[in-house]
Design an enzyme around this catalytic site. Structure first.
Site, PDB file in Angstrom:
ATOM      1  CG  HIS A 186      27.742  14.326  34.200  1.00 19.59           C
ATOM      2  ND1 HIS A 186      26.655  13.572  34.024  1.00 19.59           N
ATOM      3  CD2 HIS A 186      27.984  14.760  33.043  1.00 19.59           C
ATOM      4  CE1 HIS A 186      25.673  14.027  32.878  1.00 19.59           C
ATOM      5  NE2 HIS A 186      26.802  14.728  32.283  1.00 19.59           N
ATOM      6  CG  HIS A 188      28.964  17.491  30.846  1.00 16.28           C
ATOM      7  ND1 HIS A 188      28.647  16.520  30.552  1.00 16.28           N
ATOM      8  CD2 HIS A 188      29.821  18.186  31.159  1.00 16.28           C
ATOM      9  CE1 HIS A 188      29.995  16.494  29.928  1.00 16.28           C
ATOM     10  NE2 HIS A 188      30.949  16.748  30.296  1.00 16.28           N
ATOM     11  CG  ASP A 190      23.477  19.293  29.961  1.00 17.31           C
ATOM     12  OD1 ASP A 190      24.477  19.512  30.237  1.00 17.31           O
ATOM     13  OD2 ASP A 190      22.686  18.048  29.349  1.00 17.31           O
ATOM     14  CG  HIS A 191      23.101  15.772  33.887  1.00 12.38           C
ATOM     15  ND1 HIS A 191      22.486  14.882  33.909  1.00 12.38           N
ATOM     16  CD2 HIS A 191      23.361  16.592  32.602  1.00 12.38           C
ATOM     17  CE1 HIS A 191      22.452  14.893  32.290  1.00 12.38           C
ATOM     18  NE2 HIS A 191      22.858  15.771  31.269  1.00 12.38           N
ATOM     19  CG  HIS A 243      29.029  11.751  29.409  1.00  7.78           C
ATOM     20  ND1 HIS A 243      29.204  11.931  28.505  1.00  7.78           N
ATOM     21  CD2 HIS A 243      28.137  12.939  30.275  1.00  7.78           C
ATOM     22  CE1 HIS A 243      28.081  12.928  27.966  1.00  7.78           C
ATOM     23  NE2 HIS A 243      27.969  13.459  29.190  1.00  7.78           N
ATOM     24  CG  ASP A 267      24.260  12.546  29.744  1.00  5.03           C
ATOM     25  OD1 ASP A 267      23.179  12.125  29.809  1.00  5.03           O
ATOM     26  OD2 ASP A 267      24.922  13.952  29.781  1.00  5.03           O
ATOM     27  CG  HIS A 305      20.110  13.945  28.167  1.00  2.00           C
ATOM     28  ND1 HIS A 305      19.959  15.470  27.433  1.00  2.00           N
ATOM     29  CD2 HIS A 305      21.428  13.978  28.438  1.00  2.00           C
ATOM     30  CE1 HIS A 305      20.748  16.163  27.709  1.00  2.00           C
ATOM     31  NE2 HIS A 305      21.949  15.389  28.682  1.00  2.00           N
TER      32      HIS A 305
HETATM   33 ZN   LIG Z   1      27.059  14.954  30.491  1.00  5.78          ZN
END
Ligand SMILES: [Zn+2]
Length: 399
Positions: A186, A188, A190-191, A243, A267, A305
């Site tokens: 996705h 975000h 951090d991905h 998400h 996520d 995560h």
């Molecule tokens: Zn996320």
């Protein structure tokens, strides 16, 4: 913000749980974490190195320490102060993070701080191999996992969610493989934050993901159920909104290698947890989780995560008498004491303790004080249960 999570009853329950754990931990060998099923090679699978192999020799049993955790073990919080999505400020922050350059600047700061704090990664990783395939979890930022999945016969590789390009590039060089694909779950940062830099270094590398999700540097938009080959490896993309609207998970077909399916869940699903409902309803998330669970009990779960300890502790506040949950909690505690990764688990295991996958269980309904309404469709009720578990998790802060 409702104050349910800080109510005296909940604190008392947590304290009682701590006492119960103390008794269990003091019970000696019987209370030792058992070797998890996820470490057992599935039938016909040749594991070259076991991803969760325990060190030889006697293991010290965990003892209650500060805040109920042994010395050296810390919760990796799923959220920081002031980032509560249940509050208006959280909603505003999410909008800025996903829609403006502020999000990218915040991500760069996250990367910088994490590299300083964890020069060798937040966790000690171990590759998981079965004949012809090597899966290398790469701990990045303060609690994310990227993965390098290698077809060992051709040396071609795919990266899943490469958020810190330096760490992923280091793994690529160490393994001496060719990066052919990036699978992004996705948008975000951090991905997805490492997509651009890795593509610059690997000009033939393609970036796969959903067109619905504004993934940076996306070259090959995927639709639900579409398959992509990387060397001898076959990945299938599954649309799993909730998400984010365009969230996708990727399933590596293990069958040609005599291995189990491998779910890279981003996520959507964590060990004992699930992603927050930023862009979807509980009904949407429930359908996505049900879809993932259809992959089968032996499927290995590789989440985005390292949230295992906090998620299991939260789950144990809901289900006070769940031996599978207690056993996993103790094993995870031991892993984290050694800063070791806690993945993979299996989907079969997750069903025994992950509250987001137990929305059909009467014991969870009782714990939440929810009852199915007359004429209420079972799935509508399960979505209501999921929504309540999610709400409580959003408010929960580890001790
Ligand atoms: Zn996320």
């Amino acid at each position: 913000m409702p104050r349910g999570c800080r109510a005296p009853a909940r604190i008392a329950m947590a304290a009682a749980l701590g006492s119960l754990r103390g008794l269990l931990l003091a019970a000696g060998p019987a209370a030792r974490p058992a070797r998890p099923r996820c470490c057992l090679p599935p039938p016909g699978t040749r594991l070259l190195r076991q991803s969760c192999r325990r060190p030889a020799g006697p293991q010290p049993g965990p003892e209650p320490g500060q805040g109920g955790l042994p010395e050296g073990v810390e919760y990796i919080p799923t959220r920081k102060k002031g980032k509560n999505p249940m509050k208006p400020v959280g909603v505003a922050w999410y909008s800025l993070y996903t829609r403006t350059r502020l999000g990218y600047l915040f991500y760069q700061r996250q990367v910088r701080k994490a590299r300083e704090r964890y020069p060798h990664g937040h966790s000690v990783s171990q590759p998981c191999c079965f004949s012809g395939v090597k899966i290398l979890p790469i701990p990045v930022l303060s609690n994310n996992y990227s993965y390098l999945v290698i077809d060992t016969s051709s040396g071609r590789a795919a990266a899943i969610d490469p958020s810190d390009p330096l760490a992923v590039q280091a793994a690529i060089e160490k393994e001496g493989v060719m990066l052919e694909a990036i699978f992004c779950t996705h948008k975000h940062w951090d991905h997805s934050g490492g997509n651009a830099e890795l593509c610059q270094q690997h000009s033939s590398c393609k970036v796969y993901g959903s067109a619905l999700d504004s993934i940076p540097d996306l070259t090959n938009p995927l639709t639900d159920r579409e398959k992509v080959s990387v060397g001898c490896l076959t990945f299938q993309a599954l649309a799993t909104p909730g998400h984010t609207v365009g969230h996708m998970v990727y399933v590596l077909d293990g069958e040609p290698f005599g291995g189990p399916p491998c779910l890279f869940s981003g996520d959507l699903l964590f060990l004992s947890g699930c992603g927050r409902l930023f862009e979807g309803s509980a009904e949407t998330m429930l359908a996505s989780l049900d879809l993932a669970m259809g992959l089968g009990e032996d499927t290995l779960l590789w989440p985005g995560h390292e949230y295992a300890l906090e998620c299991l502790t939260f789950a144990s506040l809901l289900e006070l008498d769940n031996p599978a949950l207690d056993q996993k909690w103790r094993w995870v505690m031991q892993q984290r004491q050694e800063k070791r990764i806690t993945c993979p688990s299996t989907l079969g295991e997750e069903q025994t303790y992950n509250p987001f996958l137990r929305t059909h269980r009467p014991e969870l309904h009782t714990a939440l004080g929810l009852r199915q309404g007359a004429g209420e469709h079972p799935n509508a009720f399960r979505a209501r249960v999921l929504k309540e578990v999610r709400r409580r998790k959003d408010l929960y802060k580890a001790p």
